[in-house]
Each structure stands twice: as structure tokens, then as C-alpha cells.
Design a protein around this motif. Structure first.
Motif, PDB file in Angstrom:
ATOM      1  N   TRP A   1     -40.488 -86.974 -24.102  1.00 57.66           N
ATOM      2  CA  TRP A   1     -41.546 -87.951 -24.373  1.00 57.66           C
ATOM      3  C   TRP A   1     -41.164 -89.353 -23.901  1.00 57.66           C
ATOM      4  CZ3 TRP A   1     -42.374 -85.899 -30.007  1.00 57.66           C
ATOM      5  CH2 TRP A   1     -43.297 -84.849 -29.988  1.00 57.66           C
ATOM      6  N   SER A   2     -39.906 -89.700 -24.032  1.00 59.67           N
ATOM      7  CA  SER A   2     -39.455 -91.033 -23.617  1.00 59.67           C
ATOM      8  C   SER A   2     -37.953 -90.997 -23.380  1.00 59.67           C
ATOM      9  CB  SER A   2     -39.797 -92.091 -24.684  1.00 59.67           C
ATOM     10  OG  SER A   2     -39.065 -91.847 -25.876  1.00 59.67           O
ATOM     11  N   CYS A   3     -37.419 -92.087 -22.831  1.00 59.16           N
ATOM     12  CA  CYS A   3     -35.991 -92.126 -22.541  1.00 59.16           C
ATOM     13  C   CYS A   3     -35.493 -93.563 -22.618  1.00 59.16           C
ATOM     14  CB  CYS A   3     -35.688 -91.508 -21.182  1.00 59.16           C
ATOM     15  SG  CYS A   3     -36.518 -92.322 -19.815  1.00 59.16           S
ATOM     16  N   ALA A   4     -34.175 -93.714 -22.597  1.00 58.17           N
ATOM     17  CA  ALA A   4     -33.541 -95.031 -22.588  1.00 58.17           C
ATOM     18  C   ALA A   4     -32.260 -94.918 -21.778  1.00 58.17           C
ATOM     19  CB  ALA A   4     -33.241 -95.504 -24.006  1.00 58.17           C
ATOM     20  N   ARG A   5     -31.849 -96.031 -21.198  1.00 62.18           N
ATOM     21  CA  ARG A   5     -30.656 -96.028 -20.350  1.00 62.18           C
ATOM     22  C   ARG A   5     -29.722 -97.153 -20.738  1.00 62.18           C
ATOM     23  NH1 ARG A   5     -30.257 -97.475 -13.899  1.00 62.18           N
ATOM     24  NH2 ARG A   5     -28.043 -97.059 -13.672  1.00 62.18           N
ATOM     25  N   SER A   6     -28.427 -96.873 -20.679  1.00 64.69           N
ATOM     26  CA  SER A   6     -27.392 -97.887 -20.866  1.00 64.69           C
ATOM     27  C   SER A   6     -26.238 -97.532 -19.949  1.00 64.69           C
ATOM     28  CB  SER A   6     -26.918 -97.932 -22.320  1.00 64.69           C
ATOM     29  OG  SER A   6     -25.861 -98.847 -22.485  1.00 64.69           O
ATOM     30  N   ASN A   7     -26.028 -98.356 -18.911  1.00 67.96           N
ATOM     31  CA  ASN A   7     -24.988 -98.106 -17.919  1.00 67.96           C
ATOM     32  C   ASN A   7     -25.146 -96.702 -17.328  1.00 67.96           C
ATOM     33  OD1 ASN A   7     -23.837-100.688 -18.345  1.00 67.96           O
ATOM     34  ND2 ASN A   7     -22.768 -99.921 -20.144  1.00 67.96           N
ATOM     35  N   ASN A   8     -24.151 -95.839 -17.518  1.00 67.74           N
ATOM     36  CA  ASN A   8     -24.219 -94.498 -16.939  1.00 67.74           C
ATOM     37  C   ASN A   8     -24.724 -93.447 -17.921  1.00 67.74           C
ATOM     38  OD1 ASN A   8     -23.281 -95.100 -14.289  1.00 67.74           O
ATOM     39  ND2 ASN A   8     -21.202 -95.294 -15.105  1.00 67.74           N
ATOM     40  N   ARG A   9     -25.270 -93.884 -19.044  1.00 70.09           N
ATOM     41  CA  ARG A   9     -25.825 -92.958 -20.019  1.00 70.09           C
ATOM     42  C   ARG A   9     -27.341 -93.017 -19.993  1.00 70.09           C
ATOM     43  NH1 ARG A   9     -22.048 -95.760 -23.477  1.00 70.09           N
ATOM     44  NH2 ARG A   9     -20.130 -94.558 -23.831  1.00 70.09           N
ATOM     45  N   VAL A  10     -27.970 -91.882 -20.172  1.00 67.99           N
ATOM     46  CA  VAL A  10     -29.412 -91.836 -20.353  1.00 67.99           C
ATOM     47  C   VAL A  10     -29.718 -90.915 -21.525  1.00 67.99           C
ATOM     48  CG1 VAL A  10     -29.706 -89.980 -18.647  1.00 67.99           C
ATOM     49  CG2 VAL A  10     -31.654 -91.420 -19.260  1.00 67.99           C
ATOM     50  N   ALA A  11     -30.568 -91.376 -22.429  1.00 70.24           N
ATOM     51  CA  ALA A  11     -30.953 -90.598 -23.598  1.00 70.24           C
ATOM     52  C   ALA A  11     -32.393 -90.136 -23.432  1.00 70.24           C
ATOM     53  CB  ALA A  11     -30.806 -91.434 -24.871  1.00 70.24           C
ATOM     54  N   LEU A  12     -32.658 -88.884 -23.774  1.00 73.90           N
ATOM     55  CA  LEU A  12     -33.984 -88.288 -23.689  1.00 73.90           C
ATOM     56  C   LEU A  12     -34.474 -87.968 -25.097  1.00 73.90           C
ATOM     57  CD1 LEU A  12     -33.315 -85.668 -20.841  1.00 73.90           C
ATOM     58  CD2 LEU A  12     -33.899 -88.088 -20.603  1.00 73.90           C
ATOM     59  N   ALA A  13     -35.736 -88.316 -25.374  1.00 70.50           N
ATOM     60  CA  ALA A  13     -36.344 -88.031 -26.669  1.00 70.50           C
ATOM     61  C   ALA A  13     -37.514 -87.079 -26.489  1.00 70.50           C
ATOM     62  CB  ALA A  13     -36.818 -89.321 -27.339  1.00 70.50           C
ATOM     63  N   GLY A  14     -37.657 -86.151 -27.422  1.00 71.42           N
ATOM     64  CA  GLY A  14     -38.755 -85.194 -27.331  1.00 71.42           C
ATOM     65  C   GLY A  14     -39.001 -84.493 -28.654  1.00 71.42           C
TER      66      GLY A  14
END
Length: 347
Positions: A77-90
């Protein structure tokens, strides 16, 4: 409004001519392939010159993207990024991946619950749940460090404000919370519909919010007061970003608006997408936008128009587009991370 046609196949010249002659004036034809036939037909028919604009799409160096898959399909549904990390939400929870290779850093499926929004807060990842809870996760380990009941509906958006965090709800509620105690600080009243996007400005002193009520509002965080309501748009905001004194906002009708932060003056409107804008990126010179049909467009502020179109073939997701140098990174609704190396000059 102009016609926007994706010329995916290089058709025979007579068929191309018939298609182009049926378009309205000032139509734009986006060519995904080399499409020499399309350019030749326009050159041979003087009546089409000035009526049709051929807009080349970016060609990949290797045709196919470098695809970083999570371990399995993850509806996003959405995501966020910090440097080399990416988080996925669903609906299944949260995954945190390594952007460089797609490896799963930690898996919160079954722990986070259905999640609508994400935001990295230094060494924490904040997640907003569909049941109204706000959770904090330690980025290094994936351990939960707090969970508070925030809303009685979706926590639809989160923004980092330095010492505070802003939370937007699906019912139009907008609040600020203290990071130190994870307690409510301010209630920002004004929106009457869902709040789908938030962005901080002036090192967290200001907050910009976009809502389904067709308004963009600028707030003084410490005073919990609205200091400006931006006008011009007539549809709900789906994504926004603040950079270098500008607010860029994508709408559900496919338009992109650019305002000056200080004065609230409308700087420009960018038209070209035929589907709602899912994600947007702005570096002060270029706007890169991704729509729900997987079309990426690059807009030049000096030319005040689209300079490139890139067809991904996969639906973009909220906050899921970044450009780093010559790399285009897209997070798709399927949870795939798509990375292209693209050429700037196609001719």
C-alpha cells in the motif's frame, strides 16, 4: 485536454497516419520504442506538424529492469526509504528490505498487522495501522519499542517533524505527537476528508498536508495553527513533497501542482498523466512523477513541461519512486523493487 497516446508498437506507416489524423490539436504521442515510423509520418505530413508532439520514452540499457524481489509476493500500500533501506507496508504487515540487493532485513508480517503508512525516524521505523495504532520499530533489530492507540480509523500518513511526529487519519484528523513520550501534542483542525500525504518544511517548524477535501494546508507546528490554504486544485491530493521553498503535489486526477511555500503562490500546473499520481520526487530542477498505471514522467521546471516519459508496466505505489543519478527506482504495488539504468539521450 490533449490526447495522450502510448505508441507501444511500431505500426505500419499507413496505420500510423490514420491514428495521428484522428487526434485533437496539441496531442502528445509517447513512444515506448524507437518508433521511427511515427516520426517519419509526422515529417511527411505537414498538417501534423505543430499538431502532434512526439515524446520519446526512456530506453533502458538492458531493456529489462534490474528487479529486486522480496522473498515472495508482498501486496504493498505504501513505502518509505532511508539510505539503503526501504520499508513496505501492506495488509499483511511490514517488510524492510535492503535497497541494494532486495534482501529482507526484517519481516514484520504477523506482528505489525495491516499497515497503511510508514516513516523512518532516525533509528526507528514508525508504522500506522489500519486499526488506528502507531507502532515504533528499532531499525537495527526489528524489535517493537512502542505501540499507542492514535486514531479510531486508518493512520493514513506520517511525517517526521524533528522533536514531533505528525499523524494524518482517514477521517481527516491531523495531530502532532511528542517523540520523547509518544503522547499527543497538538490537534490541527481544518481538513474535512482523508489525509493521504504529509511533508515537513523548515526543519520541522512547518507541516504541509494534502487531503481528499481538495485542499493543501500549511501549519505552524508549535502553534498547531493553519497559516495558509493553497488553492487551484479541484481534486484530492495523493502525494506531495517540499523542497527548496516549493511544494509539489500530485492529485488523483493526474495533475501536478507546484506552489511557493512562503507566499502560497501557484508556480505551475503540469498536465500529462491520465491516471492518479501515486508518487512524486523533486530536486529543485526536475519533478519525477509516477502514476497508478506505471507511467513515469520527468518534468523540467525551466521548460515547464514533460521532457521524458518512462513506461514501467507496473503500478507505482505511495512514496515509491526515487531517482539517484542515472538510476530510477520504483516500488510496485506487487512489492517488487524495480531498478532501471536509463540513458538520457535516445537519438
Amino acid at each position: 485536454m490533449s490526447n495522450y497516446v502510448n505508441a507501444i508498437w511500431d505500426l505500419p506507416g499507413d496505420i500510423v497516419g490514420q491514428i495521428l489524423n484522428q487526434l485533437r490539436p496539441k496531442s502528445i504521442v509517447t513512444c515506448m520504442l524507437v518508433s521511427k515510423t511515427w516520426r517519419d509520418v509526422v515529417k511527411r505530413q505537414p498538417g501534423l506538424q505543430g499538431k502532434i508532439k512526439l515524446e520519446a520514452a526512456w530506453r533502458c540499457r538492458n531493456l529489462d529492469p534490474i528487479v529486486h524481489y522480496p522473498a515472495e509476493s508482498f501486496y504493498t500500500w505504501s513505502c518509505a526509504r532511508s539510505n539503503n533501506r526501504v520499508a513496505l507496508a501492506g495488509p499483511d504487515g511490514v517488510l524492510v528490505l535492503d535497497l541494494r540487493n532486495g534482501d529482507i532485513l526484517f519481516d514484520l508480517r504477523g506482528w505489525a498487522g495491516a499497515t497503511r503508512s510508514l516513516c523512518f525516524l532516525d533509528e526507528l521505523l514508525a508504522s500506522g495501522g489500519c486499526s488506528g495504532e502507531l507502532r515504533g520499530w528499532e531499525v537495527s533489530s526489528g524489535d517493537q519499542v512502542f505501540c499507542v492507540g492514535a486514531f479510531s480509523c486508518y493512520v493514513s500518513s506520517i511525517a517526521d517533524l524533528g522533536d514531533y511526529v505528525a499523524l494524518g487519519g482517514w477521517d481527516g484528523r491531523l495531530e502532532t505527537w511528542k517523540k520523547e513520550s509518544w503522547s499527543r501534542f497538538g490537534n490541527l483542525k481544518g481538513h474535512t476528508d482523508y489525509i493521504d500525504c504529509l511533508s515537513s518544511a523548515k526543519e520541522g517548524a512547518l507541516l504541509v498536508s494534502g487531503s481528499g477535501d481538495s485542499t493543501i494546508r500549511v501549519w505552524d507546528v508549535l502553534e498547531s495553527a493553519c497559516v495558509n490554504v493553497l488553492s487551484g486544485n479541484s481534486h484530492g491530493a495523493s502525494c506531495l513533497e517540499v523542497f527548496d521553498g516549493f511544494i509539489v503535489c500530485g492529485l488523483w486526477d493526474g495533475l501536478i501542482f507546484l506552489w511557493r511555500l512562503e507566499s502560497g503562490a501557484l508556480w505551475g500546473v503540469f498536465e500529462g498523466h491520465v491516471n492518479g499520481i501515486a508518487a512524486i520526487s523533486f530536486d529543485g530542477v526536475r519533478i519525477v512523477s509516477g502514476s497508478h498505471d506505471g507511467v513515469i514522467k520527468v518534468w523540467d521546471l525551466m521548460e515547464q513541461g514533460c521532457i521524458r516519459t518512462f513506461v514501467t508496466g507496473d503500478c507505482c505505489e505511495r512514496n515509491g519512486i526515487w531517482v539517484d543519478g542515472d538510476e530510477l527506482v520504483v516500488v510496485a504495488q506487487s512489492g517488487r523493487m524495480l531498478v532501471w539504468n536509463f540513458l538520457r539521450d535516445l537519438e
